[in-house]
Design a protein around this motif. Structure first.
Motif, mmCIF file in Angstrom:
data_model
loop_
_atom_site.group_PDB
_atom_site.id
_atom_site.type_symbol
_atom_site.label_atom_id
_atom_site.label_comp_id
_atom_site.label_asym_id
_atom_site.label_seq_id
_atom_site.Cartn_x
_atom_site.Cartn_y
_atom_site.Cartn_z
ATOM 1 N N TYR A 21 9.685 9.431 22.868
ATOM 2 C CA TYR A 21 10.806 9.658 23.772
ATOM 3 C C TYR A 21 10.284 10.388 25.005
ATOM 4 N N GLN A 256 18.244 6.177 31.491
ATOM 5 C CA GLN A 256 17.712 6.416 30.154
ATOM 6 C C GLN A 256 17.504 5.081 29.458
ATOM 7 N N LEU A 265 16.185 4.110 19.799
ATOM 8 C CA LEU A 265 16.113 5.565 19.952
ATOM 9 C C LEU A 265 15.790 6.341 18.666
ATOM 10 N N PRO A 266 16.403 6.012 17.514
ATOM 11 C CA PRO A 266 16.101 6.816 16.317
ATOM 12 C C PRO A 266 14.618 6.823 15.959
ATOM 13 N N LEU A 267 13.903 5.761 16.384
ATOM 14 C CA LEU A 267 12.473 5.682 16.077
ATOM 15 C C LEU A 267 11.643 6.595 16.987
ATOM 16 N N ALA A 268 12.153 6.807 18.198
ATOM 17 C CA ALA A 268 11.344 7.507 19.207
ATOM 18 C C ALA A 268 11.083 8.958 18.821
ATOM 19 N N LEU A 269 9.852 9.414 19.100
ATOM 20 C CA LEU A 269 9.458 10.780 18.744
ATOM 21 C C LEU A 269 9.740 11.728 19.906
ATOM 22 N N LEU A 270 10.366 12.849 19.592
ATOM 23 C CA LEU A 270 10.633 13.851 20.618
ATOM 24 C C LEU A 270 9.365 14.594 20.982
ATOM 25 N N ARG A 271 9.419 15.261 22.131
ATOM 26 C CA ARG A 271 8.223 15.951 22.642
ATOM 27 C C ARG A 271 7.664 16.967 21.642
ATOM 28 N N LYS A 272 8.547 17.641 20.899
ATOM 29 C CA LYS A 272 8.046 18.658 19.964
ATOM 30 C C LYS A 272 7.375 18.029 18.751
ATOM 31 N N HIS A 273 7.563 16.719 18.550
ATOM 32 C CA HIS A 273 6.967 16.055 17.385
ATOM 33 C C HIS A 273 5.726 15.253 17.725
#
Lengths: 306, 331
Positions: A21, A256, A265-273
């Motif tokens: 993400y 976006q 979107l549910p697959l996308a990894l957030l910056r903290k991950h």
């Protein structure tokens, strides 16, 4: 998920596509840099290979010489540098996302760079949520630009937006046929076109397959756009044009990406991950998706499937 | 006329020099032929172990380490040589040093002020300290003692700022004076500042000046508040001015936190803007973004930067971490 014990094993498994993400105001290059830095750091923290030994032959040459096995100091990570550096990890993006856009971004790590190339040439559709605001027009068509115009927007209703948006979608149907690379008057074109939508043959012009207003709360509104070959500035101008057609002005406040092909979107990894453990898990999930949908990488017909 | 004359002179000169050279070559050849007695294919009974293959200059230190005892000793001290070789002019100086003659005394000297496990890190950061003379280092330490720093404080200063000892007493004195004057500090306070963040004294003064401007003029803190800030979070002066202003701008103009509220939790300025932003927006979406302590449903400012996201969600968001993550994917 297997426990990674060895840096070499971990490095060999780091081949494939990841879905992250991308936050807005962080460029794609920065995202790549962060991910590669994290990977290098974690690979270097894992137990690496044992230090090499060095064969030394000493003594005078006219007498029997001595052969010794001594530790090789030159192989120490403190001397020759860390085992894994930035250049060891290749990273490429499938489709570019602008600096101010956020959302799903596909990156290929090591051998995954080939997959990103295939994905890019297969041209899967991307879905965007484009947030806009009526009443103010800027020179860049985005919120960071200089305000050049103000107008009232009291007359804009949901029905009017829907009408204009439907008109934009219909106008793009024509470009879709022109860009498909098929001869317009042939029977083949008719057969294929009767089955559904067509993919563009090249990446030159943006094609919009679907556009609708999903949220309207004056002065703010949100459009959901399904398209191919688009870029952030194109989406900004789209919002601007919408404003002009509604006899007011509008500028874009956020772009976006919520889907690319089958990657959502549910697959996308957030910056903290963005750490190795999560990235490897994510890579597995992406591989599963690619295996389930073969035409994601190598589409067989001109029809739009995803 | 003149030109053709010059050309002819040049031509004759060239021929002469060529002729001379070929003559000397011939003489050399005769001499060598006279000396040559051994056939190169004969086996030799001499000790040839001193003869090594041609070894050109290397771009890194690992080429030399197996034959250099000094470099090996440095490695045993946990010094990261790969970082030192990144600056070739420093690597060149280090290569010329001998461990027993040049480095041993320095390391024994540093041992009193730096912990044994940190000494590798210390010299990795500042390898040029090995090239300074011990007397200079001693003078610089004496200066600190003369300024009434306690032994503990000196130890902390030296170990936390490897570059401190590189600065001459004159420069350090000037800089201490600068800070004392600029922030209106008394002796005790400047000692507190130096022990708390010794790096700020040797930092780029232009940078300190710009950040002072940002904090005073652009952010609008008054002199007492600035004094409080530099004594408590001197790191503020070492941040990039643009990001510092961005953070403050978001806190003050978007979240509407007043100066005095920031002063009670000054560490909020050390947190990266995107973290504060995403937490604030999440609280706002929940309708909990209320940072004034006199009203109900008060959320302290510390919630914006302290603790992990899980703790934040449990204590202030009153929801599961998944909700927060879902929210982050709508930004």
């Amino acid at each position: 998920m297997v426990q990674i014990r060895n840096a070499a094993v971990a490095y060999k498994t780091l081949n494939g596509l990841i879905c992250v993400y991308k936050p807005s105001c962080v460029s794609v290059r920065q995202v790549q840099h962060i991910i590669v830095t994290h990977l290098c750091r974690e690979l270097n923290d894992l137990p690496g290979r044992p230090l090499e030994k060095r064969v030394e032959i000493v003594g005078p040459t006219n007498a029997p010489m001595e052969v010794k096995l001594v530790p090789n100091y030159a192989d120490d990570p403190l001397v020759c540098g860390p085992r894994y550096i930035h250049e060891d990890i290749r990273c490429s993006w499938a489709t570019h996302l602008g600096l101010f856009s956020s959302g799903v971004l596909l990156l290929g790590i090591n051998d995954g760079t080939k997959l990103t190339y295939l994905l890019n040439t297969a041209r899967p559709t991307r879905a965007f949520k484009v947030h806009g605001q009526f009443g103010k027009g800027t020179d860049t068509y985005f919120w960071n630009g200089k305000t050049v115009e103000r107008a009232s927007f009291g007359h804009v209703t949901r029905a009017k937006i829907d009408r204009v948006v439907a008109h934009i979608q219909a106008a793009h149907q024509k470009t879709m046929y022109e860009l498909s690379g098929l001869h317009m008057d042939s029977q083949t074109t008719y057969d294929i076109a009767s089955e559904g939508l067509l993919r563009p043959a090249n990446s030159k012009l943006p094609v919009i397959y679907g556009i609708k207003c999903v949220h309207f709360d004056p002065p703010n509104f949100t459009l959901e756009i399904q398209s191919v070959n688009e870029y952030d500035k194109y989406l900004w101008t789209l919002v601007h044009d919408l404003g002009v057609q509604l006899k007011t002005v509008a500028h874009c406040t956020a772009v976006q990406c919520i889907r690319q092909g089958k990657f959502t979107l549910p697959l996308a990894l957030l910056r903290k991950h963005w750490q190795m453990e999560h990235l490897l898990n994510n890579m597995d999930q992406c591989r599963q998706i690619l295996e389930d949908n073969e035409n994601l990488l190598r589409p067989k017909s001109a029809q739009l499937t995803i | 006329m003149n030109l053709s004359y010059t050309l002819r002179r040049y031509f004759i000169f060239n021929i002469k020099s060529k002729f001379n050279r070929s003559l000397s070559d011939a003489q050399n050849f005769l001499e060598v032929k006279g000396k040559q007695q051994e056939n190169p294919l004969d086996s030799i009974r001499k000790d040839m172990s001193e003869i090594t293959p041609y070894f050109p200059e290397s771009f890194n230190l690992s080429a030399y380490i197996n034959s250099s005892q000094s470099l090996q000793n440095l490695l045993h001290l946990n010094i990261n040589l790969s970082k030192i070789e990144k600056q070739p002019h420093i690597a060149e100086k280090i290569l010329k040093l001998d461990f027993n003659n040049d480095m041993k005394d320095h390391i024994l000297f540093l041992k009193d002020y730096v912990d044994m496990e940190n000494i590798g890190l210390f010299i990795t950061k500042n390898p040029l300290i090995l090239c300074q003379s011990i007397e200079d280092l001693q003078v610089r330490l004496n200066y600190l003692e003369s300024k009434h720093f306690s032994a503990d404080q000196i130890k902390q200063i030296i170990s936390r700022n490897p570059f401190w000892l590189m600065f001459s007493t004159l420069r350090i004195d000037k800089r201490l004076g600068y800070f004392q004057q600029k922030f209106n500090l008394v002796g005790k306070e400047i000692r507190q500042l130096v022990t708390r963040q010794p790096k700020i004294i040797t930092y780029n003064l232009h940078h300190i000046n710009t950040n002072s401007f940002v904090i005073k003029e652009e952010m609008g803190f008054n002199d007492d508040e600035i004094k409080f800030l530099i004594l408590n979070i001197p790191k503020l002066w070492m941040l990039h001015q643009k990001s510092l202003l961005e953070r403050f701008n978001y806190l003050h103009n978007v979240i509407k936190i007043q100066h005095d509220a920031i002063m009670t939790h000054p560490k909020v300025l050390l947190c990266r803007n995107f973290r504060i932003k995403q937490r604030h927006l999440f609280l706002k979406s929940l309708g909990r973004a209320q940072y004034e302590s006199i009203k109900e449903n008060y959320v302290p400012i510390t919630a914006l930067y302290e603790g992990t996201d899980v703790e934040f969600c449990r204590n202030y968001g009153k929801c599961h971490i998944d909700n927060f993550n879902m929210f982050l994917k709508t930004l």
